[in-house]
Every structure is written in C-alpha cells, then in structure tokens.
Scaffold this active site. Structure first.
Site, PDB file in Angstrom:
ATOM      1  CB  SER A 189      -0.924   0.014   1.215  1.00 34.57           C
ATOM      2  OG  SER A 189      -0.172   0.182   2.387  1.00 34.57           O
ATOM      3  CE  LYS A 199      -2.752   1.533   5.108  1.00 27.43           C
ATOM      4  NZ  LYS A 199      -2.712   0.824   3.842  1.00 27.43           N
TER       5      LYS A 199
END
Lengths: 810, 271
Positions: A652, A695
């Site tokens: 990611s 996140k």
C-alpha cells in the site's frame, strides 16, 4: 489538478429517520442470521442429506453467526426426528473382556439398569433363603447320607473280609492301611517276628491282595466324590432356578421387543445358576481389607448395566457440542480403578464419548480444537469411516500401560458431524488430508459481511432488536441503531457493507447498554453507542497514543508542512488483535547513476515482506518501462521507510515510494502536508488498499495535533472511496476545508498534487523547457544513461569529463 | 450351672470333646462349644493318638494307601507321630477359633489310646463328654453358612434319650440348655417298652422341661435302648447331637462305642 472529495463522500451515514421507529421495542425481532443465504443453503443441504460422507465444514470469521445458524437449522430438523436408541454395555459372560453393547428404545436403558438392580437385590435375598432352607439342607443331607452309606458299606465289607483273615482295616491320618491283628489288637513287630516265616508270608500276601482291593475302592471313592459334587451342583442349580427362573422370566416379558436383552437375561440366568454361591452371605471382610476393595461386592458388578447413552430425557435427535474434543472425550474410554495395588477394569467403567451421545443426531466441533488434540482427528475420521464406535485405549495402543484391557463391542455410528473453522483450515485440510474430502463433502462458507442496502439495513435493525432482547439490553432508539449500522460498516471496512461478525456488534451494544443504564436512560441512544465505541478504542489505544506522541514531539520525524525533495509521507497501519490504527511514516528516496536497480533497503536488511518487495519491483519496472523504454535504464535508487525497526509488508506504500523516487529524480520537492496511500501497478495505475479509514485518521490526528492548516490531506486510491467510513471529526474538518482527501487513479494525478507541478507526458522530453514532472524525470534518466555509456567507453578514466555528454536543455 | 427339676444343681465344670485322627471335629466341637457356653463350663479338647496306629507303623511291611491319591507308600512310626502332632496342632487352632468369640476358657489335652475308652477314662464327675463319630470318610456339602454361631446345630434337632432315671433327667436338662443356646429344637427319645410307660415317661419329661419353661418339639418312643433302635429314632428326628444319659460308668465305653458305630451324630454323655 483533481479536487478533494466532498465531505459527504468521506463516510456513509445511516439516517435514523429512515427506520420509521422510535426504539427497537417497536419492531419485530429477527432471530436469524442475515446475509448468509448461500451458507444457509449449504447447511440445510448438509444436514438433510442422509448419505455417508456428507458431513459439514462450516467456515467463516469468528462471530459471523456460524454456530447460531447451524444450531437453529439443526434444532429445527432434530425436533421433528425420532429419538435415537439408548445404548448400554453389559457383561459378556462368555468373554468378559468383550462387553456387549445393546440398543434399547429411548429411555429404556435406565429402566433395564434399574430392573437389573432390582433383580440382583431380590436374588441376594432369595438365593441365601433357598440355601438355608430346610428343603435344601435336607436334600444335601440325603445326598451325603447316600454317599456315606455307600462308603461305609464298601469299607465295611472290605473291613469284614480283612477281619475274616485276621487283618484289620485301619484309618491313618491321611489314608488307609491293613495290619495283622491278634486278640483284637494290632500285632506288635515282636509278635509278628515270632510267627513262622510261612505265616508271615501268608499275612503279607493277604495284605497285598487286600491292598489291591482297597486301591480299587479308593479310586471308586474318588469317582463317587466327583459324582457327589456334581449331584450337589445339580441340586444347587435346581434350587437356584426356583429362585431365579420366575424373576428372570418376568423381566424378559418386559423386553420382548429387544431380543438382545432377552438373550442377555438368559445368559444372566445361566451365570447365576453357575455362581449361586456369590449370592450367599459371606462374613464381613476385615475393615482394613474393606477399605481397599470397592464398596459393592465385585462379584456382583458383573450383573450391572452400564447406560452409556440415555436418550430418555430430550425430544428429538441429540445435538452435542464437543467443547473439549480430546480423543477420549470423542470416542469414549475405559477407566481403570486401583484395587489392592493393581489397575483393574470392567464394563462398568466404559465411559461414552461425544460421538456416543451424538449417535443418531449431530455432533458439533470446532475444527481447530479437534486438530489440536493428539489423535483426536484420526479418531474422529476412523469412527466416521468405519461407521462404528470402537473404544480403543491410546495407552494400550502404544503399550504405555500393561493392565487388564477391554474390547467393548463396537456400536454402529450414524451421526452428522459439523466442523466449524476458519477458511484456511478448510483449505489446508483439503490439500493435505485425502480423507477430509471424502468425509466432509459439504462446505458452508459464511461471508464476513453483507451488502448495505435499504432492505438489509432494515433487517439489521430487526437483528439488533433480537440481540437486545436475547441479551436483555435496553431497547435502542433509532439513532443508536443507525450508529450500530455505521459501526458495522466501519468494522467491515467498507461503506457499502455491514459486518456479519455480530459478536462485535453485541459487544458494542452491551457496553452501550451499560452506559445508558448508568445515565438513567430508558433506551440506548446514539451517544451511548458512540461513547461505547470511543471507550473501546480508548482501552486499546495505548500503542497508538504512544506513536502519536512520538510524532508530535518530533521523535518520529514526520513533516506536515513545507516541501522536501525525495521525501513523502506514507501511511501504514498497525493491527493489534482486533484493533488497528494508522500512522504516517516517512518514505525517502535517493537516485544516482547506476545499472537500473532500485534498492529496497527494507528488503536488504530483511525487514521487508514479500508483498512489499513485490511493490518495489513493480514501481521499478514502471519507471524503466515509462522512461527508459529504448535506452539503458541507468538508475540506482534507494527507498526506505525511515525510523522503522520491524518488518514492513504490504504494497500500500508503493504509490508513495514511487512518488518519492519521482521527486528525487525530478528534483521537485513534495508537499509534506499531504500523505499518500495506494499501491501501484506496472502501468502507473493506483490500486485499492486496506484499512483506508485508519490510515487517513492516523495522518489527520497528527495534523490536527499540530494545527490544521487547510493545506493538509491524504491521497487515497479512487477505488477506496466506497470504503470510506471516516470519523465524524475528520469528516467535519473536511467539510470545513481544514483537511482534504483526494482520490487518485494514477501516479500522475498523485505527483501533480504532491509537487504542484503538472505531470506532463514522458514523451515530451527534449521538446521544450522541462516544466513537467515526467519531463524532468525523463531528462534525468537520459543523463544517467548517457553518463553510463561514457563511463563504459574504453580509455575514459573515471572522473574525467565526458566530452560527448548531451544536456537535455533546461 | 443349671438346675434339675428337683431343684438340685447340675454342676458341669468342663465339657470335654474327644477327637482322634479319624473324626471330623465340626459337629462334635460345635456341640461341645454350645454346651460350654450354655453351662458356663471350660471347653477341653482331648486329642487321642491311636495306639493301634503306632503299633502298626512299627511293622516292617507297613504301608498306607493315600485317600487323595490312591497310591501306596511305606509308613514308619515317625511318619505317624508327625501326622498326629500336626493334627493336634490343627485341633488347637480350631479350638482357639471356636472358643474366642464365645469367650470360653479352653485347653487341649493329648493322650494315647482308643478314643472312647480314653475319653471315658479322662472325664470326671463334673464333666460332660462329647464324642464325635468315627467315619471312614468325611462327607460334607461344603462349609456351613458363615456368620452363624454353632452352624452345624442351628435349625437342627438335639435329641435326648430319656428313661426316667436321674441321669436321664440331667441329660434332658442339659439337652434343653444345648438346644436353647444353639437355637435348635429338642426331641425327647423315650425308651419305653409300650404305650403306657411311654405316656408316663412323656409326662415326666414334660414336667422336667416345663420346670425350665421349655417344651420339646417331639416325643418319640424308642422300643429299646440298643444302639440300633436309638440310631433309627435319632435319624428320624434328624438329630445333630444325641444326649445319652449314660448308666454305669464302667460299661459306658463299650456302650458309647457301640452307639457311635451306628448313630450318625456326636454323642454327649454325662460324666
């Protein structure tokens, strides 16, 4: 340059007004599992099909309602089914080490046990009474008298024959003998010695002849003795039968529908006749001995009935959940007891296992538990394959003990076994255990979540109503239900889904109920749910708080303002059990002349996982393909997650790493007010990642702590927009323009946002001033390529100026 | 100590049970123990080593045929002495086990001779003499029911020979005592030559018993006092013990020996 996402795209809020009820007390609860239609169909099929090997493996995440659905489906079917047989173990009088298993109609096992106890109690009174009766003793005396008379007559005749020849028949302490007599007295040796030799010889030869006859007589006596014993035994049997026969016949009449019981009772009768003495009264054992032996007289234990399966109480088929599925708990065992220093056993010590209790019904087991117990999995498979329950001792199998062992008669097995487990267990078993596929042919796969639609949301509300009733919670008002729905989506990590792991919802609402009661409310409100959620997070928040503090204090270096070349804020997520949080991580890149390699420092020091390495290789390939398609890719670059001291995995961060590298190559500074998450493919497209909410919130928290400037934000993959379920404070900041979330679809969109410079096309190189990111990168790489060629030319000294070097303009 | 119907005391100091190598001790010892318990007397075991056997064993060709093996083996005096000693020891143990639960004082005496003669010679005036019958072989249905006192006597009959003599009165009283202690029934064997004497003696016996608050289960006429007649009557009553009043002490040994040859139970004679 793309615009930030509007506030309403950052979350998927449920509107309480849509429900049309004030509290869940007004709606019909739904005692069912939602969104598991495929799994439900599989379960229904699996429990309905009556074929060998059609056992079930039910897989899915914990708390997804697997047990509830299966139990409900089985209970529905089981209550209509006939109750299976009772099973008892009884003594095998021919081969005591092989106890007999007998099936009886449900509830009759205990009846037989009580009947046998009653029979034995009756016999303990009746048999001694028979043997102490005048009738019996008279008959024995008559037998004795007959044999005594026979003896006396035979010995008397021999004695008289001897006496006629002046010889006496003497009874010695241990036998008989003959001696010459004179005047009614046995001759002394002196008297005998004075007799003429001829007379002495005559006497001796007479005695020898008489001894021959005596010998025959004694042998005859031995035969008579045996005959007498047999006569007394026959009498004992005859008398015992008088006591036993009618009692056993009465008992047999009650079990005509169970022929094996009738056979057993016949065997009992024969054994009682052979061992009537066991029922006669014996003196009390000395106290010291009595303490050592069992209270019950061991000899009569053989007439007990050991009811191993009693289906007398419940209706329908049994449903057994094997909570501790050890080998013995599953397949049964034979216990031993210490008696006078040795271990002994008998059929009374046979103990049923879960398979016995589930016979004719259903056995539910957690796969991981049965696999974790030594031999249990093999034992389960063996029972299902053989279709019989055979109790085998592991200790004896492996010669760990040497003692009396039993081989109980196997019991036919007809049970449906349902295993519960995670998917990986199912797939591992499929691959590595060839028997598994044959024995567990039906897989029921439970989804982790289900679609969030108007209808499913309404259904979810009914489910919550049922949950509240089942758990004795306060009713939830519509706002609280809406919060629970949103929580379900957040937990699923997808704004378009609701989690199927209802256990987590149950936990949340239980805690909210506590808060509501503490606040004196009659119903759980949205505020209670929010507070419960916050409290739950707070309890698990120590690590996040610590990391956040280190960033704010500047121990972990994260810039949230300004711009830096080759430096990007990446976002990573830390999962601690059921709790996950995001944190920004500084990613830096350096670039120099080289041979086309991108060094992943994480991998070099073995702190990078394989998926992370894959991401780096992909971005390296993208760079080479995009910028150096027809020339040597002469780049040496290094990428690193700064200040990480444990393994980094996942791809990611590959978009952030690529952007850092592009920044380094282009020499363009990256805005530190932005953070980036997303994976990249070889074509430069941005792909979705997990934990997008955590996140974003991780970076938001850091920015918020330092003061939101309105310039800060996060770049996420456009494919993740549907997953957004951000916290209210994040959404509010976004709505107020103090924080931004950008959805990007490719690397060019991302680098434009990060540098504020148009991405441009890599094909534009050499056609004007390099005002685009791609153009600058392409020029830089071309310079590397040229330099590399010059360095490779013979005669050129390292460090000497390259006179053939072409400058790309700007 | 018991009393006769006349109120005179019947003092019994010892109950002597005479046994030799050939007698099975259980019935005789049971009777003796019951009597000793009922009369508060000492129990004396008299083991008589048969003189004839010792003499026989000294013969050069003496052989014995084992009853269990039917095989012949030479016998010497030492073998017989050892076997007799062993039997005496066994009897000592049996006596001890019998006397202990009853709290009886007991002794074992060992003598040599012929059992009946030796016993008669040993017993004194205040002794009761119990003599078991000598058999060729012992036949038994196995051990009697355990946990009972006097198992060989219980639910059986104690028979007493009654002829109206003072000795017979004493025997009847002692028989009653024995029956009471052992839980047995009492049968009175009346030695009478015809119905009239029988009736008279029966009344007299009834009075003797009545004086002790007792009755007999049966009164049976015995046509004569010869051993064969007594044996038939005792057998008919399934007697386990026979109380024989005795007569002249000097003739007792011969009479008892003759009686024991016919009756199938121990005989108790008054000293």
């Amino acid at each position: 340059m793309i615009a930030p996402l509007p506030g309403d795209r950052l979350t998927h809020s449920c509107d309480p007004a849509d429900f049309g009820f004030a509290t869940t007390a007004e709606i019909e609860p739904l005692e069912d599992v939602v969104g598991q239609e495929r799994a439900a169909r599989a379960v229904d099929f699996g429990i309905a099909i009556a074929r060998d090997g059609y056992n079930l493996f039910v897989m899915g995440a914990p708390g997804s309602g697997k047990h509830t659905l299966v139990r409900t489906a089985i209970a529905r079917r089981a209550e209509r089914a006939a109750r299976p047989s009772d099973w008892v173990y009884v003594n095998n009088f021919q081969e005591p080490h092989k106890p007999l298993a007998i099936a009886l109609p449900p509830g009759r096992g205990n009846a037989l046990r009580k009947d046998m106890e009653q029979l034995i109690e009756s016999l303990r009174g009746a048999i001694p009474a028979i043997f102490e009766s005048e009738e019996y003793t008279g008959k024995v005396e008559a037998i004795d008298a007959e044999f005594t008379e026979r003896h006396e007559h035979a010995f008397g005749a021999l004695g008289r024959e001897a006496a006629e020849q002046s010889i006496a028949l003497l009874r010695t302490p241990s036998g008989f003998s003959f001696a010459p007599v004179k005047d009614g007295e046995v001759m002394s040796p002196e008297e005998f010695g004075k007799l003429p030799e001829e007379e002495q010889r005559r006497i001796e030869s007479t005695i020898v002849a008489l001894q021959g006859k005596l010998e025959k007589l004694v042998r005859e006596v031995m035969r008579w003795r045996t005959e007498r014993i047999e006569r007394v035994k026959a009498l004992n049997r005859e008398m015992t039968l008088l006591a036993v026969g009618h009692l056993v016949d009465e008992l047999k009449d009650g079990y005509r529908d169970a022929p094996k019981v009738v056979d057993y009772l016949d065997a009992v009768q024969r054994d009682v006749l052979d061992h009537a003495d066991d029922f006669r009264r014996h003196p009390e054992a000395p106290a010291a001995i009595a303490r050592l032996v069992q209270r019950e007289e061991p000899s009569l234990r053989r007439y007990s009935v050991n009811v191993v399966v009693d289906n007398g109480a419940p209706d329908g088929s049994p449903i057994v959940f094997a909570d501790h599925p050890t080998y013995q708990n599953l397949t049964g065992r034979v216990d031993h007891i210490a008696q006078l220093g040795t271990l002994v056993s008998d059929f009374n010590l046979i103990k049923a296992g879960a398979l016995h209790r589930a016979n004719g019904g259903y056995l539910l087991i957690d796969a991981i538990k049965v696999l974790a117990q030594p031999f249990a999995w093999e034992g389960l498979k063996r029972a299902l394959t053989r279709k019989e329950l055979r109790i085998e001792s592991l200790a004896e199998m492996y010669s760990l003990v040497s003692t009396v062992s039993l081989e109980p008669e196997p019991i036919p097995l007809q049970a449906k076994v349902v295993l519960f487990g995670d998917r990986y267990i199912y797939y591992l078993l499929q691959v590595y255990d060839p028997d598994f596929g044959k024995l567990f042919r039906v897989a029921a796969d439970f989804s982790d979540d289900f679609d969030r639609t108007e209808a499913s949301t309404a259904t979810f509300a009914r489910l919550i109503a049922a949950l509240a009733r089942r758990e004795a919670l306060l009713p939830l008002d519509a706002g609280a239900v809406a919060r629970a729905v949103d929580f379900g989506s957040r937990y699923a990590g997808d704004g378009k889904k609701i989690t199927a792991r209802l256990q987590r919802i149950t936990d949340l609402l239980t805690e909210a109920d506590h808060l509501a009661r503490t606040a004196g409310r009659a119903a759980i409100a949205a505020e209670d749910v929010d507070r419960a959620d916050a409290a739950s997070r707070d309890r698990a928040d120590r690590m996040r708080e610590r990391v956040h503090e280190e960033i704010v204090r500047g121990t972990l270096l994260i810039d949230t303002t300004g711009a830096k070349v080759g430096q990007v804020n990446g976002l990573s997520v830390l999962a601690l059990g059921d709790y996950a949080f995001g944190e920004p991580t500084r990613i830096t890149a350096t670039a120099r002349l080289g041979e086309g390699h991108v060094i992943d420092i994480q991998r070099e020091v073995e702190l990078g996982g394989s998926i992370h390495s894959k991401g780096v290789l992909i971005l390296a390939s993208f760079l080479a393909a995009r910028y150096s398609g027809n020339r040597p890719h002469s780049l040496a670059a290094s990428l690193v997650f700064e200040q990480t001291y444990s393994e980094v995995d996942g791809d990611s961060a590959s978009l952030a790493e690529l952007c850092a590298l592009l920044s380094a190559l282009a020499g363009l500074p990256v805005r530190q007010s932005l953070a980036v998450t997303g994976s990249i493919n070889q074509l430069g497209e941005v792909q979705p990642i997990g934990a997008v909410n955590e996140k974003i919130e991780g970076f938001f928290d850091v920015c918020n702590a330092r003061g939101l400037t309105g310039d800060q934000g996060v770049l996420i993959p456009a494919a993740n927009v549907d997953h957004l379920m951000l916290r209210e404070d994040v959404v509010a900041a976004a709505r107020e323009g103090r924080f931004r979330v950008y959805a990007v679809t490719n690397v060019d969109e991302a680098i434009e946002l990060l540098t504020g410079v148009p991405a441009g096309s890599p094909d534009m190189v050499g056609e004007g001033p390099q005002a685009t990111v791609n153009g600058r990168v392409a020029v830089r790489l071309r310079e590397f390529s040229t330099a590399r060629r010059s360095w490779a030319r013979p005669g050129v000294r390292p460090g000497a100026p390259d006179t053939t070097r072409r400058h790309g303009g700007d | 100590m018991v009393t006769s119907d006349a109120g005179s005391e019947i003092r019994i100091r010892r109950v002597v049970v005479a046994l030799d190598a050939t007698t099975a001790p259980s019935a005789a010892l049971d009777a003796a123990a019951a009597l000793a318990s009922g009369l508060g007397a000492e129990l004396v075991g008299l083991f008589v080593e048969d003189q004839q056997l010792l003499r026989f064993a000294a013969l050069p060709f003496a052989q014995e045929l084992g009853i269990a093996t039917a095989s012949a083996r030479p016998v010497r005096t030492a073998d017989i002495e050892r076997a007799l000693k062993s039997q005496a020891e066994r009897l000592r143990r049996v006596l001890a086990e019998t006397a202990r639960p009853l709290g009886l004082a007991w002794t074992l005496e060992v003598t040599r001779g012929e059992v009946v003669r030796a016993a008669v010679a040993y017993a004194g005036d205040e002794d009761l003499l119990v003599i078991g019958r000598t058999r060729y072989l012992s036949i038994s249905a196995g051990p009697p029911p355990a946990g009972l006192q006097f198992p060989t006597l219980r639910a059986r009959t104690v028979a007493a020979l009654y002829d109206g003599t003072p000795a017979a009165v004493r025997a009847l009283v002692i028989a009653h005592t024995l029956a009471r202690v052992a839980g047995s029934e009492l049968a009175v064997l009346i030695a009478a030559g015809g119905p009239e004497p029988f009736r008279a003696l029966r009344v007299a016996a009834g009075q003797v018993l009545g004086a002790h608050g007792a009755t007999a289960a049966a009164y049976v006429m015995v046509p004569g006092t010869d051993p064969a007649s007594i044996e038939r009557a005792a057998r008919a009553q399934r007697a386990r013990v026979l109380l024989w009043p005795g007569a002249h002490r000097e003739r007792a040994a011969e009479t008892v020996a003759a009686l024991l040859a016919d009756v199938s139970c121990p005989v108790v004679m008054l000293g």
